[in-house]
Each structure stands twice: as structure tokens, then as C-alpha cells.
Design a protein around this motif. Structure first.
Motif, PDB file in Angstrom:
ATOM      1  N   LYS A   1      44.265   0.204  63.140  1.00  0.00           N
ATOM      2  CA  LYS A   1      44.776  -0.498  64.327  1.00  0.00           C
ATOM      3  C   LYS A   1      44.329  -1.962  64.334  1.00  0.00           C
ATOM      4  N   LEU A   2      43.089  -2.221  63.930  1.00  0.00           N
ATOM      5  CA  LEU A   2      42.608  -3.605  63.844  1.00  0.00           C
ATOM      6  C   LEU A   2      43.455  -4.409  62.855  1.00  0.00           C
ATOM      7  N   LYS A   3      43.753  -3.797  61.718  1.00  0.00           N
ATOM      8  CA  LYS A   3      44.543  -4.487  60.701  1.00  0.00           C
ATOM      9  C   LYS A   3      45.964  -4.764  61.182  1.00  0.00           C
ATOM     10  N   GLU A   4      46.482  -3.948  62.081  1.00  0.00           N
ATOM     11  CA  GLU A   4      47.840  -4.122  62.595  1.00  0.00           C
ATOM     12  C   GLU A   4      47.937  -5.221  63.647  1.00  0.00           C
ATOM     13  N   GLN A   5      46.804  -5.623  64.211  1.00  0.00           N
ATOM     14  CA  GLN A   5      46.809  -6.679  65.226  1.00  0.00           C
ATOM     15  C   GLN A   5      47.074  -8.034  64.570  1.00  0.00           C
ATOM     16  N   PRO A   6      47.684  -8.967  65.314  1.00  0.00           N
ATOM     17  CA  PRO A   6      47.868 -10.302  64.747  1.00  0.00           C
ATOM     18  C   PRO A   6      46.513 -10.984  64.568  1.00  0.00           C
ATOM     19  N   GLY A   7      46.441 -11.856  63.589  1.00  0.00           N
ATOM     20  CA  GLY A   7      45.214 -12.614  63.379  1.00  0.00           C
ATOM     21  C   GLY A   7      44.971 -12.884  61.908  1.00  0.00           C
ATOM     22  N   GLU A   8      43.800 -13.405  61.659  1.00  0.00           N
ATOM     23  CA  GLU A   8      43.396 -13.731  60.293  1.00  0.00           C
ATOM     24  C   GLU A   8      42.732 -12.504  59.661  1.00  0.00           C
ATOM     25  N   ASN A   9      42.127 -12.704  58.508  1.00  0.00           N
ATOM     26  CA  ASN A   9      41.462 -11.606  57.809  1.00  0.00           C
ATOM     27  C   ASN A   9      40.345 -11.010  58.652  1.00  0.00           C
ATOM     28  N   ILE A  10      40.007  -9.770  58.330  1.00  0.00           N
ATOM     29  CA  ILE A  10      38.823  -9.104  58.864  1.00  0.00           C
ATOM     30  C   ILE A  10      37.832  -9.076  57.710  1.00  0.00           C
ATOM     31  N   LEU A  11      36.676  -9.659  57.906  1.00  0.00           N
ATOM     32  CA  LEU A  11      35.668  -9.759  56.847  1.00  0.00           C
ATOM     33  C   LEU A  11      34.620  -8.681  57.038  1.00  0.00           C
ATOM     34  N   LYS A  12      34.313  -7.985  55.948  1.00  0.00           N
ATOM     35  CA  LYS A  12      33.298  -6.933  55.992  1.00  0.00           C
ATOM     36  C   LYS A  12      32.169  -7.295  55.052  1.00  0.00           C
ATOM     37  N   TYR A  13      30.964  -7.293  55.597  1.00  0.00           N
ATOM     38  CA  TYR A  13      29.765  -7.503  54.801  1.00  0.00           C
ATOM     39  C   TYR A  13      29.017  -6.185  54.687  1.00  0.00           C
ATOM     40  N   GLY A  14      28.269  -6.042  53.606  1.00  0.00           N
ATOM     41  CA  GLY A  14      27.440  -4.856  53.438  1.00  0.00           C
ATOM     42  C   GLY A  14      28.220  -3.707  52.842  1.00  0.00           C
ATOM     43  N   THR A  15      27.518  -2.851  52.145  1.00  0.00           N
ATOM     44  CA  THR A  15      28.137  -1.703  51.500  1.00  0.00           C
ATOM     45  C   THR A  15      27.316  -0.472  51.823  1.00  0.00           C
ATOM     46  N   GLY A  16      27.972   0.574  52.253  1.00  0.00           N
ATOM     47  CA  GLY A  16      27.260   1.800  52.587  1.00  0.00           C
ATOM     48  C   GLY A  16      28.212   2.896  52.999  1.00  0.00           C
ATOM     49  N   GLN A  17      27.796   3.693  53.953  1.00  0.00           N
ATOM     50  CA  GLN A  17      28.568   4.844  54.420  1.00  0.00           C
ATOM     51  C   GLN A  17      29.982   4.446  54.852  1.00  0.00           C
ATOM     52  N   LEU A  18      30.107   3.336  55.522  1.00  0.00           N
ATOM     53  CA  LEU A  18      31.410   2.885  55.991  1.00  0.00           C
ATOM     54  C   LEU A  18      32.399   2.734  54.837  1.00  0.00           C
ATOM     55  N   ASP A  19      31.909   2.277  53.691  1.00  0.00           N
ATOM     56  CA  ASP A  19      32.799   2.085  52.544  1.00  0.00           C
ATOM     57  C   ASP A  19      33.438   3.376  52.072  1.00  0.00           C
ATOM     58  N   ARG A  20      32.717   4.465  52.151  1.00  0.00           N
ATOM     59  CA  ARG A  20      33.293   5.737  51.723  1.00  0.00           C
ATOM     60  C   ARG A  20      34.558   6.045  52.541  1.00  0.00           C
ATOM     61  N   THR A  21      34.485   5.808  53.835  1.00  0.00           N
ATOM     62  CA  THR A  21      35.645   6.035  54.704  1.00  0.00           C
ATOM     63  C   THR A  21      36.761   5.050  54.385  1.00  0.00           C
ATOM     64  N   LEU A  22      36.423   3.775  54.240  1.00  0.00           N
ATOM     65  CA  LEU A  22      37.439   2.754  53.981  1.00  0.00           C
ATOM     66  C   LEU A  22      38.145   2.988  52.652  1.00  0.00           C
ATOM     67  N   ILE A  23      37.388   3.354  51.618  1.00  0.00           N
ATOM     68  CA  ILE A  23      37.978   3.612  50.303  1.00  0.00           C
ATOM     69  C   ILE A  23      38.838   4.869  50.340  1.00  0.00           C
TER      70      ILE A  23
END
Length: 180
Positions: free
Chosen positions: A104-126
Motif C-alpha cells: 500500500k505504501l508503494k502504491e501511494q504517490p511520492g518518491e522512493n521509499i528508502l530502507k536501511y538495515g537488513t534483518g527479519q524485515l528483509d525475509r518478508t520483503l524478499i
């Protein structure tokens, strides 16, 4: 649709933990300029709990330069199963399904969403194929031990090399995107 861009520091032996220990000798003007390009091309941050808390402590009390002011003023979307709230430092706690919320965040108008750090969240995103670009900053350092890049990712994910950026300090930023 907005892009989700991940920016991660990594040693040549794959360690991502404690970049404040092994990274500073390489942080120079080229590093700062590349980092500023990523930050100023974005209008929101996506962070896991540990990165959010560490960044809030490190950046929250600073001010006075455009990079810091941008970092502090941006909305931060925080994925956590342990935090009850993330309203400090412009935080917004992601509630419910993280993949759905990020979509839903990606569908909103705007610029890039920047993500720092690598961990548990990445498993979900990948797993849900939500990352559009990975910027892996490979530092010419051997850490020997520590958390490794993308530990615990179980699915094979193929990527296309989009760009290579080499700094005089020896850092090489490898920019990858999902394989077409």
C-alpha cells in the motif's frame, strides 16, 4: 508506483552488523554524496525495529545540515512485532501484515521509499518481491564474525546487476534489481 530501495553496508566477508565499528575509515565525500542521493531521492523510510531505534538515537538529536534535517523530518514506517508504538522521531508503526502495508505504501504517490538495515524485515520483503533496488555497499573490510547479509532467507532470489559504483576509498556499491 514508488520504488522500495534498500541500502545496506556489508564487509567483503558478508558481515552487516556493527558498521559503526568497521565503516568510519571509509566514510568520505564520495560516500556522503552517494548516500545523499539515495536520501534526497526518497520521501519516506522503511525500517525494522532495531534500525529505527538505533537511527532515532543517532540522528534524533542532530540538526543543522540539509542531510540531517531531511533524515529527521521524513516519515518512518517501522515494522516490529515487539514495539507498541513508534511515534517518536516521525515514526509510524506498521500494524497487521507487513507485506500488505508495504504494498500500500508503494502504491501511494511520492518518491522512493528508502530502507536501511537488513534483518527479519528483509525475509518478508524478499518473499513478497517488494524490493525494487538493492544498494549493497561492499566495504574493503574483513570483520570475521557478526550477522551475515540476509541470514535466514530461504528462497532463491535471482537479481540483475543494474549498476556498479566504485569509490576511491575502496567501497563498491553494487546495485541490483529483481531479475526480469
Amino acid at each position: 508506483m514508488r520504488k522500495l530501495v534498500e541500502s545496506t553496508f556489508i564487509t567483503i566477508d558478508g558481515v552487516i552488523s556493527d558498521p559503526h565499528v568497521w565503516g568510519p575509515p571509509y566514510w568520505d565525500e564520495e560516500h556522503n554524496n552517494y548516500s545523499a542521493g539515495l536520501l534526497f531521492g526518497s520521501d519516506a523510510l522503511l525500517l525494522g525495529r532495531e534500525t529505527y531505534e538505533g537511527f532515532a538515537e543517532a540522528w534524533g538529536s542532530r540538526s543543522g545540515d540539509p542531510y540531517t534535517d531531511k533524515m529527521n523530518s521524513m516519515p518512518k514506517y517501522v515494522a516490529s512485532t515487539t514495539l507498541k508504538q513508534a511515534d517518536a522521531w516521525n515514526g509510524n508503526l506498521i500494524e497487521g501484515d507487513v507485506a500488505t502495508a508495504v504494498t500500500k505504501l508503494k502504491e501511494q504517490p511520492g518518491e522512493n521509499i528508502l530502507k536501511y538495515g537488513t534483518g527479519q524485515l528483509d525475509r518478508t520483503l524478499i518473499q513478497h518481491k517488494l524490493v525494487d533496488e538493492y544498494h549493497f555497499w561492499v566495504f574493503p573490510t574483513i570483520a570475521g564474525s557478526g550477522q551475515r547479509l540476509l541470514d535466514g532467507v530461504v528462497d532463491v532470489t535471482h537479481l540483475d546487476l543494474l549498476e556498479t559504483t566504485r569509490f576511491k576509498s575502496g567501497i563498491i556499491v553494487l546495485t541490483y534489481g529483481p531479475k526480469s
